[in-house]
Design a protein around this motif. Sequence first.
Motif, PDB file in Angstrom:
ATOM      1  N   LEU A   1       0.731  -1.255   0.235  1.00  0.00           N
ATOM      2  CA  LEU A   1      -0.085   0.139   0.006  1.00  0.00           C
ATOM      3  C   LEU A   1       0.729   1.076   0.232  1.00  0.00           C
ATOM      4  O   LEU A   1       0.307   2.456  -0.006  1.00  0.00           O
ATOM      5  CB  LEU A   1      -0.960  -0.001   1.268  1.00  0.00           C
ATOM      6  N   ARG A   2       2.001   1.219  -0.196  1.00  0.00           N
ATOM      7  CA  ARG A   2       3.009   2.468   0.019  1.00  0.00           C
ATOM      8  C   ARG A   2       2.869   2.985  -1.253  1.00  0.00           C
ATOM      9  O   ARG A   2       2.405   2.525  -2.373  1.00  0.00           O
ATOM     10  CB  ARG A   2       4.413   1.894  -0.046  1.00  0.00           C
ATOM     11  N   LYS A   3       2.776   4.459  -1.246  1.00  0.00           N
ATOM     12  CA  LYS A   3       2.209   5.306  -2.332  1.00  0.00           C
ATOM     13  C   LYS A   3       1.046   5.562  -2.710  1.00  0.00           C
ATOM     14  O   LYS A   3       0.592   6.400  -3.370  1.00  0.00           O
ATOM     15  CB  LYS A   3       3.240   5.268  -3.508  1.00  0.00           C
ATOM     16  N   THR A   4       0.000   4.617  -2.235  1.00  0.00           N
ATOM     17  CA  THR A   4      -1.445   4.799  -2.365  1.00  0.00           C
ATOM     18  C   THR A   4      -1.888   5.138  -1.292  1.00  0.00           C
ATOM     19  O   THR A   4      -3.025   5.675  -1.294  1.00  0.00           O
ATOM     20  CB  THR A   4      -1.764   3.396  -2.737  1.00  0.00           C
ATOM     21  N   ALA A   5      -1.238   5.279  -0.169  1.00  0.00           N
ATOM     22  CA  ALA A   5      -1.825   5.978   1.048  1.00  0.00           C
ATOM     23  C   ALA A   5      -0.706   6.736   1.944  1.00  0.00           C
ATOM     24  O   ALA A   5       0.524   6.185   1.868  1.00  0.00           O
ATOM     25  CB  ALA A   5      -2.546   4.776   1.844  1.00  0.00           C
ATOM     26  N   THR A   6      -1.155   7.501   2.830  1.00  0.00           N
ATOM     27  CA  THR A   6      -0.143   8.321   3.413  1.00  0.00           C
ATOM     28  C   THR A   6      -0.161   7.434   4.965  1.00  0.00           C
ATOM     29  O   THR A   6      -1.088   7.128   5.566  1.00  0.00           O
ATOM     30  CB  THR A   6      -0.427   9.702   4.041  1.00  0.00           C
ATOM     31  N   ILE A   7       0.896   6.732   5.412  1.00  0.00           N
ATOM     32  CA  ILE A   7       1.088   5.791   6.425  1.00  0.00           C
ATOM     33  C   ILE A   7       1.918   6.262   7.649  1.00  0.00           C
ATOM     34  O   ILE A   7       2.957   6.626   7.156  1.00  0.00           O
ATOM     35  CB  ILE A   7       1.302   4.187   5.901  1.00  0.00           C
ATOM     36  N   ILE A   8       1.416   6.123   8.590  1.00  0.00           N
ATOM     37  CA  ILE A   8       2.162   6.409   9.982  1.00  0.00           C
ATOM     38  C   ILE A   8       2.052   5.049  10.805  1.00  0.00           C
ATOM     39  O   ILE A   8       0.745   4.998  11.322  1.00  0.00           O
ATOM     40  CB  ILE A   8       1.556   7.723  10.742  1.00  0.00           C
ATOM     41  N   ILE A   9       3.138   4.606  10.882  1.00  0.00           N
ATOM     42  CA  ILE A   9       3.271   3.307  12.069  1.00  0.00           C
ATOM     43  C   ILE A   9       3.894   3.914  13.121  1.00  0.00           C
ATOM     44  O   ILE A   9       5.082   4.252  13.297  1.00  0.00           O
ATOM     45  CB  ILE A   9       4.005   2.332  11.117  1.00  0.00           C
ATOM     46  N   LEU A  10       3.092   3.616  14.462  1.00  0.00           N
ATOM     47  CA  LEU A  10       3.679   3.711  15.692  1.00  0.00           C
ATOM     48  C   LEU A  10       4.117   2.493  16.173  1.00  0.00           C
ATOM     49  O   LEU A  10       3.031   1.775  16.852  1.00  0.00           O
ATOM     50  CB  LEU A  10       2.472   4.661  16.573  1.00  0.00           C
ATOM     51  N   THR A  11       5.174   2.008  16.327  1.00  0.00           N
ATOM     52  CA  THR A  11       5.658   0.708  16.603  1.00  0.00           C
ATOM     53  C   THR A  11       7.086   0.838  16.886  1.00  0.00           C
ATOM     54  O   THR A  11       7.640   1.556  16.065  1.00  0.00           O
ATOM     55  CB  THR A  11       5.338  -0.238  15.549  1.00  0.00           C
TER      56      THR A  11
END
Length: 564
Positions: free
Chosen positions: A525-535
Amino acid sequence: MAKYSSDVAPIPVRAHRIDAPKIRVRFAEAGAIITSSVMINLLALALPLGILMIYDRIIPNKSFPTLAVLIFGISVIVGIDLVLRLVRLSLESRVTARLDHVARTRYIEALLSQRHPTRTNMSLNDLLGKLAQSLPRRERKLLMIKSVADIPFAFAFLCVIGLITGELVLLPIGICLIFGFWSFLLAVQHRRASERLRSGNTDKQDFVDRTFDSLAQIKTLAVETPILHRLSRLYERQAFRFRKQKQYSMTIGNVYSLFSQLMIGSVVVAGSFAVLEGNLSHGGLAAFTLLAGRALEPMRSVYEIIVGGSSAGDRAKRKALLNAANNQFDVLTGAGEKRLFKKPPAITASCTVQSEETGVVLAVNLSVASGETVAIRSNTSSGKSVLAYSLLGLVPYKGTVKFDQTLLDASNAEAIRNEITLLGRLPQLPRGQMMNVLSCGQEDRYADVRYLCHLIGLDVPVKRLPDGYSTVLGDDPTKLPNGLLQQIAIVRGLAANNKVIIVDDATLSLDASSELRFAKVLKMLRKTATIIILTDRPSLTSICDRQLVLEDKQLIDAQPAKEA
């Protein structure tokens, strides 16, 4: 899912928007109401003229048979007037009931015409409440129909008074004008009070609905006390608005009684002087009194029309509410395809956040480019959750949070949250059949859901269940393992195809294999959505474009990890 929607085409859903049904009063119905109003006003003219004849012609001539006939005729007029008023009231009730029935039927027909009408966040009572408000201006339509007959007769009463009394007609005209001026001012204030009451009821209901929909988040954030205080303030404000609206409703009745007494008293005094001077007969004085009192009655219809009317600003607000209702109906029928974000938005946050639950204070200075995947690591879990909630507008903060050029505030927070997928530590799932829960009741998501279940590794364990995808969730929390419920929550969130995804330690309850599968899906899904991963999980941080560290209550850059 934009990444793989071409593999299996989703089932198309026919868009169907619901508009306010254009239902008109039938010509026969309007004719019957107008006819009854005309007859009532004609009788109101006939009664004073009959009394005039009794005083001026019959009593001086001592014609007792004619007097008996006139008294009988007046009694018949009073009885007919009563019957006509009851008939008109019955007609108005029947017309109102028919208009309501037709409007609600058309709403339901539009709803049932959908192929898969479901709504996970609307109860039957909510739907019936919306239908109960289908025709908020029906009373005004009937008032306008009655006014077609009532208002012209007000001028007729004054004209007859002028023929009987001459210049004395200026007295009731002046009182009518003063009463009309005061009625207009009261009507404007009454209308504004009613609009504020309706607006407050809508805000109160929306707040209650959002509260019940977010009970799990409220308990997680431990903000029960502020929520109760805000709800108390809303009810207190509504109680004040309700009293204000009722005060205006009672005031117009008191003002009408006051001006009626003023009218009759002034007419009796002025008419008595005219009788003593020989300019008016006793019958003329009686007719003058009755007609003058009747001239005020149409003014109340004008008052009610003004109260039920709307200004240009009110019509714009009503149009906005109708558009909001259309959007809600689209969600109800699964036909809503409008997106606030047509492409992955850039996220910019510059604010200070303080959690009332943990006392954590964060200085957030975050900038995520469109379509970028960013990992945020921290030694404490509470700081990451507070950061996630601040981006959703769920905790108070000082500063700004922007999605592209859209500033997050109270007016658009709900709409923006609907465009964001938040995958938290604990699964937040509604009750219902598993497939309906996974797809949010929308058929066009079925293909994406099945493909995501395959990618996440959920398909095989679900098929092993006795009821498969028809398994009912929510009956028994211990029926399914927590890891399986978390996978269901992940598929449900990703199937929404939102352009912003926030992952808040969503893999804590997953095994290593499921975590790797989830990481691969996020990588797709990279580049198709802005993703923030808190981990802090290396399997997730390694797929990110860059990494940040939440340290000393601030975000600082970290060395980017190599992709796996």
